[in-house]
Write a protein that holds these residues in place. Structure first.
Motif, PDB file in Angstrom:
ATOM      1  N   ALA B  64       0.613  -1.494   0.227  1.00 30.73           N
ATOM      2  CA  ALA B  64       0.475   0.346   0.327  1.00 30.73           C
ATOM      3  C   ALA B  64       1.166   1.256   0.300  1.00 30.73           C
ATOM      4  CB  ALA B  64      -0.945   0.101   1.097  1.00 30.73           C
ATOM      5  N   MET B  65       2.119   1.234   0.013  1.00 25.68           N
ATOM      6  CA  MET B  65       3.062   2.336   0.052  1.00 25.68           C
ATOM      7  C   MET B  65       3.371   2.599  -0.928  1.00 25.68           C
ATOM      8  SD  MET B  65       5.932   0.547   3.136  1.00 25.68           S
ATOM      9  CE  MET B  65       6.744   2.522   2.650  1.00 25.68           C
ATOM     10  N   GLU B  66       3.227   4.228  -1.026  1.00 27.01           N
ATOM     11  CA  GLU B  66       3.377   5.354  -2.726  1.00 27.01           C
ATOM     12  C   GLU B  66       4.670   5.085  -3.427  1.00 27.01           C
ATOM     13  OE1 GLU B  66       1.927   8.948  -2.371  1.00 27.01           O
ATOM     14  OE2 GLU B  66       2.730   9.396  -3.856  1.00 27.01           O
ATOM     15  N   PRO B  67       5.966   5.105  -2.187  1.00 31.97           N
ATOM     16  CA  PRO B  67       7.091   5.174  -2.516  1.00 31.97           C
ATOM     17  C   PRO B  67       7.414   2.899  -2.819  1.00 31.97           C
ATOM     18  CG  PRO B  67       7.068   5.837  -0.893  1.00 31.97           C
ATOM     19  CD  PRO B  67       5.765   4.923  -0.652  1.00 31.97           C
ATOM     20  N   GLY B  68       8.458   3.428  -3.540  1.00 33.17           N
ATOM     21  CA  GLY B  68       8.615   2.263  -3.591  1.00 33.17           C
ATOM     22  C   GLY B  68       9.639   0.985  -2.530  1.00 33.17           C
ATOM     23  N   ALA B  69       9.300   0.336  -2.611  1.00 29.07           N
ATOM     24  CA  ALA B  69       9.637  -0.675  -0.488  1.00 29.07           C
ATOM     25  C   ALA B  69      10.285  -2.263  -1.512  1.00 29.07           C
ATOM     26  CB  ALA B  69       8.833  -0.830  -0.373  1.00 29.07           C
ATOM     27  N   VAL B  70      10.833  -2.369  -0.307  1.00 32.24           N
ATOM     28  CA  VAL B  70      11.316  -4.069  -0.008  1.00 32.24           C
ATOM     29  C   VAL B  70      11.473  -4.070   0.680  1.00 32.24           C
ATOM     30  CG1 VAL B  70      12.330  -3.844  -3.325  1.00 32.24           C
ATOM     31  CG2 VAL B  70      13.944  -3.370  -1.309  1.00 32.24           C
ATOM     32  N   ALA B  71      11.679  -5.606   1.116  1.00 29.31           N
ATOM     33  CA  ALA B  71      12.014  -5.772   2.286  1.00 29.31           C
ATOM     34  C   ALA B  71      13.242  -6.800   2.104  1.00 29.31           C
ATOM     35  CB  ALA B  71      11.249  -6.859   3.087  1.00 29.31           C
ATOM     36  N   ASN B 139      15.559  10.590 -10.085  1.00 27.78           N
ATOM     37  CA  ASN B 139      16.295  11.094  -8.449  1.00 27.78           C
ATOM     38  C   ASN B 139      15.382  10.176  -7.654  1.00 27.78           C
ATOM     39  OD1 ASN B 139      16.483  13.275 -10.302  1.00 27.78           O
ATOM     40  ND2 ASN B 139      18.248  13.232  -9.426  1.00 27.78           N
ATOM     41  N   TYR B 140      15.957   9.306  -6.557  1.00 30.78           N
ATOM     42  CA  TYR B 140      15.087   9.387  -4.813  1.00 30.78           C
ATOM     43  C   TYR B 140      16.444   9.630  -3.829  1.00 30.78           C
ATOM     44  CZ  TYR B 140      12.864   6.714  -8.893  1.00 30.78           C
ATOM     45  OH  TYR B 140      11.409   6.165 -10.390  1.00 30.78           O
ATOM     46  N   LEU B 141      15.577   9.213  -2.749  1.00 30.65           N
ATOM     47  CA  LEU B 141      15.884   9.584  -1.291  1.00 30.65           C
ATOM     48  C   LEU B 141      15.368   8.192  -1.165  1.00 30.65           C
ATOM     49  CD1 LEU B 141      16.703  10.998   0.550  1.00 30.65           C
ATOM     50  CD2 LEU B 141      14.692  11.437   1.519  1.00 30.65           C
ATOM     51  N   VAL B 142      16.699   7.628  -1.051  1.00 28.08           N
ATOM     52  CA  VAL B 142      16.348   6.129  -0.236  1.00 28.08           C
ATOM     53  C   VAL B 142      16.626   5.631   1.017  1.00 28.08           C
ATOM     54  CG1 VAL B 142      17.199   3.641  -0.532  1.00 28.08           C
ATOM     55  CG2 VAL B 142      17.681   5.352  -2.777  1.00 28.08           C
ATOM     56  N   SER B 143      15.700   5.130   2.085  1.00 29.18           N
ATOM     57  CA  SER B 143      16.283   5.334   3.685  1.00 29.18           C
ATOM     58  C   SER B 143      15.700   3.412   3.454  1.00 29.18           C
ATOM     59  CB  SER B 143      15.276   5.863   3.901  1.00 29.18           C
ATOM     60  OG  SER B 143      13.756   5.761   3.670  1.00 29.18           O
ATOM     61  N   PHE B 155      16.333  -5.599   5.714  1.00 33.34           N
ATOM     62  CA  PHE B 155      15.645  -4.565   6.783  1.00 33.34           C
ATOM     63  C   PHE B 155      14.422  -3.859   5.274  1.00 33.34           C
ATOM     64  CE2 PHE B 155      20.218  -4.644   6.925  1.00 33.34           C
ATOM     65  CZ  PHE B 155      20.521  -3.696   7.349  1.00 33.34           C
ATOM     66  N   ALA B 156      14.024  -2.610   5.457  1.00 32.97           N
ATOM     67  CA  ALA B 156      12.502  -2.330   4.604  1.00 32.97           C
ATOM     68  C   ALA B 156      13.351  -1.453   4.252  1.00 32.97           C
ATOM     69  CB  ALA B 156      11.542  -2.234   4.839  1.00 32.97           C
ATOM     70  N   VAL B 157      13.635  -1.095   2.706  1.00 35.82           N
ATOM     71  CA  VAL B 157      13.984   0.044   2.202  1.00 35.82           C
ATOM     72  C   VAL B 157      12.901   0.646   1.181  1.00 35.82           C
ATOM     73  CG1 VAL B 157      16.092   0.587   0.241  1.00 35.82           C
ATOM     74  CG2 VAL B 157      16.558  -2.086   1.463  1.00 35.82           C
ATOM     75  N   THR B 158      13.229   1.499   0.926  1.00 37.08           N
ATOM     76  CA  THR B 158      12.187   2.471   0.390  1.00 37.08           C
ATOM     77  C   THR B 158      12.362   3.427  -0.092  1.00 37.08           C
ATOM     78  OG1 THR B 158      11.755   4.281   1.922  1.00 37.08           O
ATOM     79  CG2 THR B 158      10.353   2.728   2.583  1.00 37.08           C
ATOM     80  N   PHE B 159      12.468   3.065  -1.862  1.00 38.20           N
ATOM     81  CA  PHE B 159      12.829   3.933  -2.609  1.00 38.20           C
ATOM     82  C   PHE B 159      11.610   5.375  -2.976  1.00 38.20           C
ATOM     83  CE2 PHE B 159      16.389   2.126  -4.307  1.00 38.20           C
ATOM     84  CZ  PHE B 159      16.296   1.024  -3.893  1.00 38.20           C
ATOM     85  N   SER B 160      11.893   7.216  -2.143  1.00 38.81           N
ATOM     86  CA  SER B 160      11.050   7.451  -2.747  1.00 38.81           C
ATOM     87  C   SER B 160      11.075   8.484  -3.946  1.00 38.81           C
ATOM     88  CB  SER B 160      11.044   9.046  -1.352  1.00 38.81           C
ATOM     89  OG  SER B 160      10.300   7.964   0.430  1.00 38.81           O
ATOM     90  N   ASP B 161      10.461   8.920  -4.771  1.00 38.02           N
ATOM     91  CA  ASP B 161      11.102   9.659  -6.067  1.00 38.02           C
ATOM     92  C   ASP B 161      10.554  10.764  -5.790  1.00 38.02           C
ATOM     93  OD1 ASP B 161      10.984  10.451  -8.221  1.00 38.02           O
ATOM     94  OD2 ASP B 161       9.195   8.828  -9.200  1.00 38.02           O
ATOM     95  N   LEU B 162      12.399  12.084  -5.641  1.00 40.82           N
ATOM     96  CA  LEU B 162      12.193  12.842  -6.048  1.00 40.82           C
ATOM     97  C   LEU B 162      12.072  13.645  -7.016  1.00 40.82           C
ATOM     98  CD1 LEU B 162      14.931  12.997  -2.914  1.00 40.82           C
ATOM     99  CD2 LEU B 162      12.577  13.771  -2.587  1.00 40.82           C
ATOM    100  N   THR B 163      11.900  12.905  -8.560  1.00 41.14           N
ATOM    101  CA  THR B 163      12.775  13.119  -9.756  1.00 41.14           C
ATOM    102  C   THR B 163      11.737  14.489 -10.079  1.00 41.14           C
ATOM    103  OG1 THR B 163      13.040  11.304 -10.057  1.00 41.14           O
ATOM    104  CG2 THR B 163      13.074  12.251 -11.811  1.00 41.14           C
ATOM    105  N   GLU B 164      10.421  14.240  -9.690  1.00 41.48           N
ATOM    106  CA  GLU B 164       9.525  15.753  -9.762  1.00 41.48           C
ATOM    107  C   GLU B 164      10.162  16.981  -9.380  1.00 41.48           C
ATOM    108  OE1 GLU B 164       8.148  16.048 -12.753  1.00 41.48           O
ATOM    109  OE2 GLU B 164       8.860  14.144 -13.151  1.00 41.48           O
TER     110      GLU B 164
END
Lengths: 94, 492
Positions: B64-71, B139-143, B155-164
């Motif tokens: 359900a998360m908007e950013p890209g997410a992986v475990a 561009n992505y902010l990765v945490s 780890f849960a890794v998220t990729f928030s899209d900062l491109t715009e």
């Protein structure tokens, strides 16, 4: 017996859907075979989540478990196959 | 018979041993966490039970998360990827599962994210990564946060899209830079769109119009007239030409309505922001006022120079003729002619040094008379205020001083050892003339010029170009006295 002379391994990996250990076992097995048994292996992955009755053939209890069906005798390796040396010994590669 | 029983028993024992070993290995694997599911049988039906937390809730949450997410597990292998992540990298989960994150991410991003998930004891600060996604840089902010998934730590890794946002910031910065460039240009810079509406104008451009430029039409805000030779009738044609791919450079134009510069040099270039057709036109208008002023000054000077050269040649010709008429020998002609031309040249040199504007009377006197006296001599005295003379009077006075000095050397105060010359400059009054008196004393007794030669004529006539100019020569017994009247109109 060198790797070149080794007969084709028939390997059956029993997994439980996409549990972390199942995914790790698939990944580890593919990597080990690719690196140490190039062209000398056949892998069959059986998802016991979908077909639990298939566990009976090799009396599988813990998942993931790898069964070396060929060459005989049958060998089992229980776990996610992260111990590469243990896997290679059981596959008679080392 | 007995042997076969023993063999069967031994086989049973071996089988039991192997089963016990297997059972021990299974228990050990469960205990040390290297398996995370078991098969249990009940009523003839086998069932798989997953050990540890139910990861399905975690997966649903990630989905359900908007950013890209992986475990990922501690080795960085993908255990789960949500739809957005699959959209970024690979739609097919079967191709992704179990793969290492470093195999999926492009080179530099893989290294950076690899460091992010190497801290299993603490949470590392998010980092920004960029890579090409279907040929477009994103561009992505990765945490990354440590999590427990079933029996494993990962780890849960998220990729928030900062491109715009990055694009907007980049565009905003580019806009600021462009505005700063336009604003800092010394020349007037105007940007207009295809309809001639002004979108940007710097301070120098604003000075060319009485109205606010941005938003106004170029042709009404700064109407320009072009000389016929350019073949351009109005500024719209200039813009049209540049939009059509023909940039125009350095076209002279006149801005009749401008409160500032009227003469300008206009250049127009297309404003290309993308590969499409130009979105507008960039015009630069260089102020030509100073250049035009300089050109006018140069033409004036050329005419003046022409006039002066003609006058000087006429004067030289006249000096030559008159000197020849008054001298009886060739040597006498050579000496007198050279002296007069040198006197003329001395005044010319001074005038050239003063840009032909004006010369100090004392300077002229110094150039013409002082060469005939010893340095530091007290035989020459000048009293009174100095005067600045315009070229016409300066040249005339230079010739007069030359003739007086030559006469003094030959016959007057400077011919002996004791004579002296006083030059008195009288203060300026309301009179149309200013008087300067040359007085010789201490020389031999004076006789009137026995023969009034050209020297006398030069003294008498040089300043006669004006009714307020002229000289009166007196031959007092004590020495020559010359009253020189300089027209006030020739004094600066």
């Amino acid at each position: 017996m060198s790797t070149e002379d080794a007969p084709t391994r028939k390997l059956i990996l029993y997994v439980a859907g996409e549990t972390p250990k199942s995914l790790a076992a698939i990944s580890n097995l593919e990597r080990i075979c690719r690196e140490h048994l190039p062209g000398k292996y056949r892998i069959e992955v059986i998802d016991l989540k979908k077909n639990p009755q298939l566990a009976r053939e090799h009396k599988i209890v813990a998942i993931p478990t790898l069964v070396r069906e060929l060459p005989i005798p049958i060998r089992k390796i229980i776990g996610d196959l992260s111990d590469e040396q243990k896997v290679l010994v059981n596959l008679k590669v080392e | 018979m007995r042997d076969s029983q023993e063999q069967a028993l031994q086989s049973l024992i071996d089988d039991l041993r192997q089963r016990v070993a297997e059972a021990e290995e299974t228990l050990s694997a469960i205990r040390d966490g290297s398996v995370d599911a078991v098969v249990v049988g009940g009523e003839g039906q086998d069932e798989v039970l997953v050990i540890g937390d139910d990861v399905s809730a975690f997966r649903n949450f990630m989905e359900a998360m908007e950013p890209g997410a992986v475990a990922v597990d501690s080795a960085g292998r993908l255990l789960y990827a949500n739809a957005r992540f699959r959209q970024i990298f690979c739609e097919d989960w079967d191709q992704l599962k179990g793969k290492s994150l470093s195999e999926i991410l492009p080179g530099s991003a893989a290294q950076m994210v690899g460091k992010l998930i190497s801290h299993d004891d603490h949470e590392a600060a998010p980092l920004s990564v960029s890579f090409l996604e279907r040929g477009v840089e994103r561009n992505y902010l990765v945490s990354a946060r440590p999590v427990h998934l079933g029996t494993v730590r990962g780890f849960a890794v998220t990729f928030s899209d900062l491109t715009e946002r990055v694009r907007a910031e980049t565009a905003e910065r580019a806009q600021r830079v462009a505005n700063a460039i336009i604003a800092s240009a010394n020349e007037a810079v105007i940007v207009c769109d295809r309809t001639l509406t002004i979108t940007h104008a710097n301070f120098a451009a604003e000075a060319l119009s009485t109205e606010k430029l941005v938003g106004a039409r170029l042709d009404t805000a700064i109407p320009l007239k072009f000389p016929d030779a350019t073949g351009i009738l109005e500024v719209g044609e200039l813009v049209e030409s540049s939009l059509g791919g023909t940039p125009l450079r350095s076209i002279e134009a006149f801005a009749p309505m401008s409160p500032g510069a009227h003469d300008v040099l206009v250049s127009a270039a297309p404003l290309n922001i993308s590969d499409d057709e130009p979105e507008g036109c960039v015009l630069t208008l260089v102020d030509l006022s100073q250049r035009k002023k300089d050109e006018r000054q140069m033409h004036l000077l050329m005419r003046e120079l022409d006039h002066r050269v003609k006058n000087t040649l006429a004067l030289v010709l006249s000096i030559s003729k008159r000197t020849a008429a008054s001298e009886e020998t060739l040597e006498g002609f050579q000496g007198a002619f050279s002296g007069r031309i040198e006197a003329l040249a001395a005044t010319h040199n001074l005038l050239a040094g003063a840009s032909w504007e004006s010369l100090s009377l004392r300077q002229i006197f110094g150039a013409e008379v002082l060469p005939y006296t010893e340095t530091g001599s007290d035989r020459i005295n000048i009293i009174g205020p100095d005067l600045n003379l315009y070229p016409r009077a300066a040249i005339a006075l230079g010739l007069i001083f030359h003739e007086l000095a030559t006469n003094a050397i030959k016959y007057g105060a400077l011919s002996g050892e004791t004579g002296a010359i006083n030059l008195e400059i009288h203060p300026r009054t309301d009179s149309p003339s200013i008087e300067v008196t040359w007085t010789e004393r201490g020389g031999p007794p004076v006789k009137s010029f026995s023969r009034k030669g050209f020297g006398h004529t030069v003294i008498a006539r040089s300043l006669s170009y004006s009714p307020h100019g002229g000289t009166t020569l007196e031959f007092e017994p004590t020495g020559v006295v010359c009253h020189i009247r300089i027209p006030s109109s020739d004094v600066a």
